[in-house]
Write a protein that holds these residues in place. Structure first.
Motif, mmCIF file in Angstrom:
data_model
loop_
_atom_site.group_PDB
_atom_site.id
_atom_site.type_symbol
_atom_site.label_atom_id
_atom_site.label_comp_id
_atom_site.label_asym_id
_atom_site.label_seq_id
_atom_site.Cartn_x
_atom_site.Cartn_y
_atom_site.Cartn_z
ATOM 1 N N ASN A 59 12.619 3.410 -19.249
ATOM 2 C CA ASN A 59 11.906 2.623 -18.257
ATOM 3 C C ASN A 59 10.444 2.234 -18.584
ATOM 4 N N TRP A 60 10.248 1.198 -18.475
ATOM 5 C CA TRP A 60 8.496 0.800 -18.626
ATOM 6 C C TRP A 60 7.881 1.388 -17.810
ATOM 7 N N LYS A 61 6.582 1.713 -18.199
ATOM 8 C CA LYS A 61 5.626 2.398 -17.426
ATOM 9 C C LYS A 61 4.144 1.715 -17.613
ATOM 10 N N LEU A 62 3.348 1.625 -16.936
ATOM 11 C CA LEU A 62 2.055 0.900 -17.013
ATOM 12 C C LEU A 62 1.191 2.044 -17.612
ATOM 13 N N LEU A 63 0.685 1.772 -18.862
ATOM 14 C CA LEU A 63 -0.286 2.646 -19.880
ATOM 15 C C LEU A 63 -1.643 2.328 -19.518
ATOM 16 N N PHE A 64 -1.769 1.171 -19.438
ATOM 17 C CA PHE A 64 -3.362 0.782 -19.460
ATOM 18 C C PHE A 64 -3.674 -0.437 -18.422
ATOM 19 N N LYS A 123 0.796 -0.983 -0.014
ATOM 20 C CA LYS A 123 -0.092 -0.049 0.052
ATOM 21 C C LYS A 123 0.792 1.308 0.164
ATOM 22 N N ASP A 124 1.807 1.104 -0.819
ATOM 23 C CA ASP A 124 2.999 2.263 -1.161
ATOM 24 C C ASP A 124 2.610 3.150 -2.177
ATOM 25 N N ILE A 125 1.575 4.129 -1.923
ATOM 26 C CA ILE A 125 1.143 4.808 -3.122
ATOM 27 C C ILE A 125 2.454 5.643 -3.728
ATOM 28 N N GLU A 126 3.291 6.069 -3.198
ATOM 29 C CA GLU A 126 4.114 6.672 -3.830
ATOM 30 C C GLU A 126 5.027 5.889 -4.628
ATOM 31 N N ALA A 127 5.435 4.556 -4.446
ATOM 32 C CA ALA A 127 6.011 3.719 -5.055
ATOM 33 C C ALA A 127 5.276 3.406 -6.263
ATOM 34 N N LEU A 128 3.947 3.065 -6.197
ATOM 35 C CA LEU A 128 2.949 2.711 -6.944
ATOM 36 C C LEU A 128 3.036 3.894 -8.297
ATOM 37 N N MET A 129 3.108 4.976 -7.747
ATOM 38 C CA MET A 129 2.578 5.932 -8.662
ATOM 39 C C MET A 129 3.699 6.101 -9.790
ATOM 40 N N VAL A 130 4.951 5.983 -9.250
ATOM 41 C CA VAL A 130 6.080 6.185 -10.067
ATOM 42 C C VAL A 130 6.184 5.036 -11.295
ATOM 43 N N PRO A 174 2.518 8.830 -17.909
ATOM 44 C CA PRO A 174 1.639 9.981 -17.785
ATOM 45 C C PRO A 174 0.505 9.843 -18.152
ATOM 46 N N ASP A 175 0.221 9.082 -19.251
ATOM 47 C CA ASP A 175 -1.149 8.960 -19.816
ATOM 48 C C ASP A 175 -2.013 7.700 -19.686
ATOM 49 N N SER A 176 -1.626 7.325 -18.308
ATOM 50 C CA SER A 176 -2.409 6.008 -17.866
ATOM 51 C C SER A 176 -3.890 6.078 -17.709
ATOM 52 N N ALA A 177 -4.493 4.783 -17.864
ATOM 53 C CA ALA A 177 -5.906 4.838 -17.773
ATOM 54 C C ALA A 177 -6.019 3.431 -17.002
ATOM 55 N N TYR A 178 -7.212 3.193 -16.253
ATOM 56 C CA TYR A 178 -7.734 2.112 -15.395
ATOM 57 C C TYR A 178 -9.105 2.062 -15.874
ATOM 58 N N ALA A 179 -9.228 0.708 -16.082
ATOM 59 C CA ALA A 179 -10.659 0.368 -16.621
ATOM 60 C C ALA A 179 -10.905 -0.837 -15.779
ATOM 61 N N GLY A 180 -11.477 -0.588 -14.539
ATOM 62 C CA GLY A 180 -11.922 -1.677 -13.590
ATOM 63 C C GLY A 180 -13.071 -2.403 -13.916
ATOM 64 N N GLY A 181 -13.305 -3.668 -13.466
ATOM 65 C CA GLY A 181 -14.597 -4.317 -13.900
ATOM 66 C C GLY A 181 -15.708 -3.885 -13.162
ATOM 67 N N ILE A 208 -2.714 10.012 -13.950
ATOM 68 C CA ILE A 208 -2.089 9.519 -12.655
ATOM 69 C C ILE A 208 -2.743 10.104 -11.538
ATOM 70 N N ASP A 209 -3.312 11.496 -11.575
ATOM 71 C CA ASP A 209 -3.821 12.122 -10.334
ATOM 72 C C ASP A 209 -5.338 11.180 -10.202
ATOM 73 N N ALA A 210 -5.915 10.776 -10.907
ATOM 74 C CA ALA A 210 -7.095 10.126 -10.739
ATOM 75 C C ALA A 210 -7.025 8.774 -10.311
ATOM 76 N N ILE A 211 -5.577 8.197 -10.662
ATOM 77 C CA ILE A 211 -5.392 6.706 -10.384
ATOM 78 C C ILE A 211 -5.002 6.750 -8.825
ATOM 79 N N ARG A 212 -4.052 7.765 -8.557
ATOM 80 C CA ARG A 212 -3.833 8.063 -7.093
ATOM 81 C C ARG A 212 -5.136 8.147 -6.345
ATOM 82 N N ALA A 213 -5.729 9.031 -6.695
ATOM 83 C CA ALA A 213 -7.065 9.263 -5.790
ATOM 84 C C ALA A 213 -7.878 7.894 -5.623
ATOM 85 N N CYS A 214 -7.921 7.237 -6.617
ATOM 86 C CA CYS A 214 -8.768 5.731 -6.621
ATOM 87 C C CYS A 214 -8.001 4.844 -5.674
#
Length: 139
Positions: free
Chosen positions: A113-118, A21-28, A32-39, A47-53
């Protein structure tokens, strides 16, 4: 496919940060163009919206998130990993946690570096907690 070990390492870092549950380590680890589509959630962009989630969700999350890769593909600066997930309960004998499938798209950033995009997950009927009891605990 020479970059798949690097992408898998990024996923391992993501799982470790999520389970801690390390939000800082997770967000890096996010593009920057990430999106999350949860079930069970609307599409979340940025990133800001994903952080808030995650800040909202982490207090309710118990157990350990496990992942089992089903397939991976990489071409040029994009990669896809998909597989099964399971929230293993904290206590043995507890009711089985949520299971599902997730598709993760990674993009190679300018810094190499590889970053999570979707990130898209769902809860199909063909993924069960028994899938994860067949092998030793893994992340």
């Amino acid at each position: 496919m020479k970059n798949l070990p690097e992408v898998r390492e990024c996923l391992s870092l993501w799982l470790a940060a999520f389970n801690a549950k390390d939000i800082e380590a997770l967000m890096v680890l996010y593009d920057p163009d990430s999106a999350y589509a949860g079930g069970r959630t609307p599409l979340i962009r940025g990133i800001d919206a994903i952080r808030a989630c995650y800040e909202h969700a982490f207090p309710q999350i118990t157990g350990t998130l496990l992942f089992e890769e089903e397939a991976a593909f990489q071409q040029d600066g994009m990669a896809l990993i998909y597989g099964k997930f399971y929230f293993k309960p904290v206590a043995d004998g507890a009711e089985a946690g949520t299971t599902g499938r997730v598709g993760l798209v990674y993009r190679k950033a300018r810094d190499g570096n590889w970053k999570l995009l979707f990130d898209m997950d769902n809860c199909p009927p063909d993924v069960t907690s028994q899938d994860f009891s067949k092998r030793a605990s893994r992340t």
